[in-house]
Scaffold this motif. Structure first.
Motif, short mmCIF file in Angstrom:
data_model
loop_
_atom_site.label_atom_id
_atom_site.label_comp_id
_atom_site.label_asym_id
_atom_site.label_seq_id
_atom_site.Cartn_x
_atom_site.Cartn_y
_atom_site.Cartn_z
N LEU A 51 12.61 13.57 35.85
CA LEU A 51 11.17 13.34 35.87
C LEU A 51 10.62 13.72 34.50
O LEU A 51 10.78 14.84 34.05
N VAL A 52 9.99 12.75 33.83
CA VAL A 52 9.37 12.98 32.52
C VAL A 52 7.86 13.05 32.74
O VAL A 52 7.27 12.13 33.30
N VAL A 53 7.26 14.15 32.27
CA VAL A 53 5.83 14.38 32.48
C VAL A 53 5.15 14.54 31.12
O VAL A 53 5.43 15.49 30.38
N ASP A 54 4.27 13.61 30.80
CA ASP A 54 3.52 13.66 29.55
C ASP A 54 2.31 12.76 29.70
O ASP A 54 2.41 11.69 30.30
N ASP A 55 1.18 13.16 29.15
CA ASP A 55 -0.03 12.34 29.27
C ASP A 55 -0.05 11.19 28.27
O ASP A 55 -0.92 10.34 28.33
N ASP A 60 7.36 6.53 27.27
CA ASP A 60 8.17 5.33 27.05
C ASP A 60 9.37 5.62 26.15
O ASP A 60 10.49 5.16 26.41
N ILE A 61 9.15 6.38 25.09
CA ILE A 61 10.24 6.72 24.16
C ILE A 61 11.28 7.57 24.85
O ILE A 61 12.49 7.31 24.76
N VAL A 62 10.83 8.61 25.57
CA VAL A 62 11.76 9.51 26.25
C VAL A 62 12.53 8.74 27.33
O VAL A 62 13.75 8.89 27.46
N LYS A 63 11.84 7.91 28.09
CA LYS A 63 12.50 7.12 29.14
C LYS A 63 13.58 6.22 28.55
O LYS A 63 14.72 6.20 29.04
N MET A 64 13.23 5.51 27.48
CA MET A 64 14.20 4.61 26.85
C MET A 64 15.41 5.40 26.34
O MET A 64 16.57 5.00 26.55
N ARG A 65 15.15 6.53 25.73
CA ARG A 65 16.23 7.36 25.17
C ARG A 65 17.17 7.85 26.28
O ARG A 65 18.38 7.82 26.15
N LEU A 66 16.60 8.32 27.39
CA LEU A 66 17.43 8.85 28.47
C LEU A 66 18.15 7.74 29.25
O LEU A 66 19.30 7.93 29.68
N GLU A 67 17.49 6.61 29.43
CA GLU A 67 18.13 5.50 30.13
C GLU A 67 19.33 4.96 29.36
O GLU A 67 20.27 4.44 29.96
N MET A 68 19.29 5.09 28.03
CA MET A 68 20.44 4.67 27.21
C MET A 68 21.69 5.46 27.59
O MET A 68 22.81 5.00 27.39
N TYR A 69 21.50 6.65 28.13
CA TYR A 69 22.62 7.52 28.51
C TYR A 69 22.88 7.48 30.01
O TYR A 69 23.61 8.31 30.53
N ASP A 107 17.82 14.84 19.99
CA ASP A 107 18.76 15.76 20.63
C ASP A 107 18.54 15.87 22.14
O ASP A 107 19.31 16.52 22.82
N LEU A 108 17.50 15.24 22.66
CA LEU A 108 17.17 15.37 24.08
C LEU A 108 18.33 15.04 25.02
O LEU A 108 18.64 15.83 25.91
N PRO A 109 19.04 13.91 24.85
CA PRO A 109 20.15 13.63 25.78
C PRO A 109 21.22 14.72 25.77
O PRO A 109 21.79 15.03 26.82
N ASN A 110 21.48 15.32 24.63
CA ASN A 110 22.47 16.40 24.56
C ASN A 110 22.01 17.63 25.34
O ASN A 110 22.79 18.28 26.03
N ARG A 111 20.73 17.97 25.21
CA ARG A 111 20.18 19.13 25.93
C ARG A 111 20.17 18.87 27.43
O ARG A 111 20.46 19.77 28.23
N VAL A 112 19.85 17.66 27.84
CA VAL A 112 19.86 17.29 29.26
C VAL A 112 21.27 17.45 29.80
O VAL A 112 21.50 18.06 30.85
N LYS A 113 22.24 16.95 29.08
CA LYS A 113 23.64 17.03 29.49
C LYS A 113 24.07 18.49 29.65
O LYS A 113 24.73 18.84 30.64
N LEU A 114 23.68 19.34 28.72
CA LEU A 114 24.04 20.76 28.82
C LEU A 114 23.42 21.42 30.05
O LEU A 114 24.08 22.16 30.77
N LEU A 115 22.14 21.16 30.29
CA LEU A 115 21.46 21.79 31.42
C LEU A 115 21.96 21.29 32.76
O LEU A 115 21.92 22.00 33.76
N LEU A 116 22.43 20.06 32.79
CA LEU A 116 22.96 19.50 34.03
C LEU A 116 24.44 19.88 34.24
O LEU A 116 25.03 19.52 35.25
N GLY A 117 25.01 20.60 33.25
CA GLY A 117 26.39 21.06 33.39
C GLY A 117 27.42 19.97 33.33
O GLY A 117 28.45 20.02 33.99
N MET A 118 27.17 18.96 32.51
CA MET A 118 28.09 17.84 32.43
C MET A 118 28.93 17.90 31.17
O MET A 118 28.59 18.37 30.19
#
Length: 119
Positions: A6-10, A16-25, A108-119
Motif C-alpha cells: 500500500l503506497v500512501v501519498d497525497d 504513480d512513480i512509486v507504483k511503477m517502480r514497485l510493479e517493475m519488481y 533504492d526503494l525496491p531493495n528496501r522493500v525486499k529487505l523488509l519482506l525478508g526475501m
C-alpha cells in the motif's frame, strides 16, 4: 502470489512513480491519497508492507503509523516512510521500520522493500 504494498501519498505524481517502480519488481500495488483513506483501506487490503508519506492533509504519516502500531493486527506490518523531510527521529518514534528520502533514495526503494519482506 506477489506481495501487496500500500503506497500512501497525497501526490499523484509520487504515487504513480512509486507504483511503477514497485510493479517493475513484481509487487502488487494499491494506492491511497490520504492518511484517512489509508486507514480505511488497510483492513480490507491486508498489505504486506506500507510505503507512507509524512506530510499529508488531515491525518499525517506519523499518526497513521502510530494508529497502525496500536492495532495488534498491524503492529508488525513493515512501514517505510518516504518523505523529503529530514526529521527521521519522529518517524522512528512513531514506529516506522525504514526511512527513504523522496529526492535521493527512490531508486533504492525496491531493495528496501525486499529487505523488509525478508526475501
Amino acid at each position: 502470489m506477489s506481495e501487496r504494498i500500500l503506497v500512501v501519498d497525497d501526490s499523484k505524481l509520487v504515487t504513480d512513480i512509486v507504483k511503477m517502480r514497485l510493479e517493475m519488481y513484481g509487487y502488487a500495488v494499491d494506492l491511497a491519497y490520504s492518511g484517512e483513506e489509508a486507514l480505511q483501506k488497510i483492513g480490507d487490503l491486508t498489505p504486506d508492507l506500507v510505503v507512507l508519506d509524512v506530510q499529508m492533509p488531515g491525518i499525517d504519516g506519523y499518526e497513521v503509523c502510530r494508529q497502525l502500531r496500536a492495532n495488534p493486527l498491524f503492529e508488525e506490518l513493515p512501514i517505510i516512510m518516504l518523505t523529503s523531510m529530514d526529521d527521521k527521529r519522529a518517524g522512528f518514534e512513531a514506529g516506522v521500520d525504514d526511512y527513504l528520502n523522496k529526492d535521493l533514495d527512490l531508486l533504492d526503494l525496491p531493495n528496501r522493500v525486499k529487505l523488509l519482506l525478508g526475501m
